[in-house]
Design an enzyme around this catalytic site. Structure first.
Site, PDB file in Angstrom:
ATOM      1  N   GLY A  31      53.213  32.749  39.760  1.00  0.00           N
ATOM      2  CA  GLY A  31      54.631  32.627  39.494  1.00  0.00           C
ATOM      3  C   GLY A  31      54.901  31.690  38.374  1.00  0.00           C
ATOM      4  N   HIS A  37      53.904  37.415  31.891  1.00  0.00           N
ATOM      5  CA  HIS A  37      53.750  38.155  33.119  1.00  0.00           C
ATOM      6  C   HIS A  37      54.434  39.092  33.085  1.00  0.00           C
ATOM      7  CE1 HIS A  37      53.404  33.536  34.592  1.00  0.00           C
ATOM      8  NE2 HIS A  37      52.235  34.346  35.027  1.00  0.00           N
ATOM      9  N   GLN A  61      41.527  27.735  43.968  1.00  0.00           N
ATOM     10  CA  GLN A  61      41.171  27.709  42.627  1.00  0.00           C
ATOM     11  C   GLN A  61      41.626  26.576  41.807  1.00  0.00           C
ATOM     12  OE1 GLN A  61      43.952  31.176  41.820  1.00  0.00           O
ATOM     13  NE2 GLN A  61      44.212  30.427  39.740  1.00  0.00           N
ATOM     14  N   GLY A 147      46.021  39.385  32.176  1.00  0.00           N
ATOM     15  CA  GLY A 147      46.354  39.285  30.874  1.00  0.00           C
ATOM     16  C   GLY A 147      44.968  38.677  30.022  1.00  0.00           C
ATOM     17  N   ASP A 150      43.868  34.999  29.912  1.00  0.00           N
ATOM     18  CA  ASP A 150      42.637  34.193  30.841  1.00  0.00           C
ATOM     19  C   ASP A 150      41.563  35.261  30.644  1.00  0.00           C
ATOM     20  OD1 ASP A 150      43.966  31.863  32.434  1.00  0.00           O
ATOM     21  OD2 ASP A 150      45.646  33.917  32.208  1.00  0.00           O
ATOM     22  N   GLN A 153      38.570  35.048  33.130  1.00  0.00           N
ATOM     23  CA  GLN A 153      38.839  35.410  34.555  1.00  0.00           C
ATOM     24  C   GLN A 153      38.815  36.851  34.515  1.00  0.00           C
ATOM     25  OE1 GLN A 153      42.499  33.729  36.666  1.00  0.00           O
ATOM     26  NE2 GLN A 153      43.355  35.622  35.762  1.00  0.00           N
ATOM     27  N   SER A 186      52.572  29.320  32.038  1.00  0.00           N
ATOM     28  CA  SER A 186      53.504  28.585  32.982  1.00  0.00           C
ATOM     29  C   SER A 186      53.438  27.198  32.777  1.00  0.00           C
ATOM     30  CB  SER A 186      53.000  28.812  34.522  1.00  0.00           C
ATOM     31  OG  SER A 186      52.988  30.292  34.588  1.00  0.00           O
TER      32      SER A 186
END
Ligand code: AMP
Length: 279
Positions: A31, A37, A61, A147, A150, A153, A186
């Site tokens: 969010g 995003h 996390q 994305g 990251d 990730q 964010s």
């Protein structure tokens, strides 16, 4: 846009006769949505018949309770942004919907879990894989969109998908930046005006590295970037590292293909990450 807060409702919707046979795409987020995003939603819309965005600030996390607590949660604005982006479904579960009591989760991510973000945020990627696996299990999307922002990730989730043999195609989408180059995040809302100026130096260091890299030794490029970032008042460097893009292992001497530069630093109290493909 349909909004579901329980796994059961979402599964029932996805298995309804009019959704059978549709190519589904998942965009998992925490969010506080921004254009980065929304670019994933756009990619997903172009490649899928039905796009599901999840918003879930996943507690497992976070290794810093304060970071979890202050994570922005502007849910009404997020819903409006997803509506404008023509997202089909929002999955918005409560923590108790996703976790029941004392759950154990441990997946062997090899060295990916022990370096860079994995080293500095112990347990972070265990939490990420734990929740992404849950989403993939409930939604069973054909594709899932992440994305490059990251980057580590993405590799971690790719590894999990391979280990658990999950039938999903993972798609990596480019980093969306502000006009001055700052990677959208964010966490940028936490930056003061001064911190924001300071934060621009992350991308500057990556661009410099990309320019220098063809004619210089890799350790020299890294050293120069580190010296530059350490010289910026108000910036605390955590790492600047050039790695093999497919494994994040250290590059072999003189091999200059398939490399990526990754950086993490704090501007004031806000931790930021960024990266750039060098070749
Ligand atoms: P987050 O909400 O930070 O967990 O991010 C959700 C997804 O959005 C992840 O796949 C991120 O890599 C991706 N993302 C975050 N920032 C950006 C950006 N600036 N450009 C592209 N994708 C992004």
């Amino acid at each position: 846009m349909e909004i579901f807060r329980t796994r059961k409702e979402l599964s029932e919707y996805l298995s309804a006769p009019n959704n059978i046979g549709k190519i589904t795409g998942l965009v998992p987020t925490m969010g506080a949505l921004h254009q980065g995003h929304l670019s994933l939603i756009e990619f997903a819309s172009k490649n899928c018949d039905l796009v599901i965005c999840s918003i879930f600030v996943n507690p497992t996390q976070f290794n810093d309770a304060r970071d979890l607590e202050k994570y922005p949660r502007p849910i009404a604005q997020d819903i409006a942004k997803l509506e404008s982006a023509k997202c089909d479904v929002l999955f918005l579960p409560e923590i108790t919907e996703m976790y029941s009591g004392d759950e154990k989760w441990l997946i062997d991510l090899g060295t990916l879990d022990q370096q860079l973000e994995g080293e500095l945020r112990p347990g972070h990627y265990q939490g990420v894989t734990q929740i992404v696996n849950k989403f993939l299990d409930v939604i069973k999307p054909h594709k899932a969109f992440f994305g490059q922002k990251d980057y580590q990730q993405f590799l971690v989730i790719l590894k999990m998908v391979q280990i658990l043999n999950i039938p999903v195609e993972l798609v990596m989408c480019p980093i969306i930046r502000e006009t001055d180059g700052l990677a959208m995040s964010s966490r940028n809302v936490h930056l003061s005006a001064d911190d924001r100026e300071i934060a621009l130096n992350l991308y500057k260091s990556l661009l410099n590295a990309k320019v220098e890299f063809p004619d210089a030794e890799i350790p020299d490029v890294e050293e120069q970037a580190k010296q530059f970032l350490k010289s910026v008042a108000g910036l605390t460097l955590e790492y600047f590292s050039i790695r093999k893009a497919d494994t994040l292992e250290f590059p072999e001497p003189c091999k200059k293909s398939g490399l990526i530069a990754l950086v993490a630093a704090k501007a004031g109290n806000t931790r930021l990450i960024d990266n750039i493909m060098l070749s």
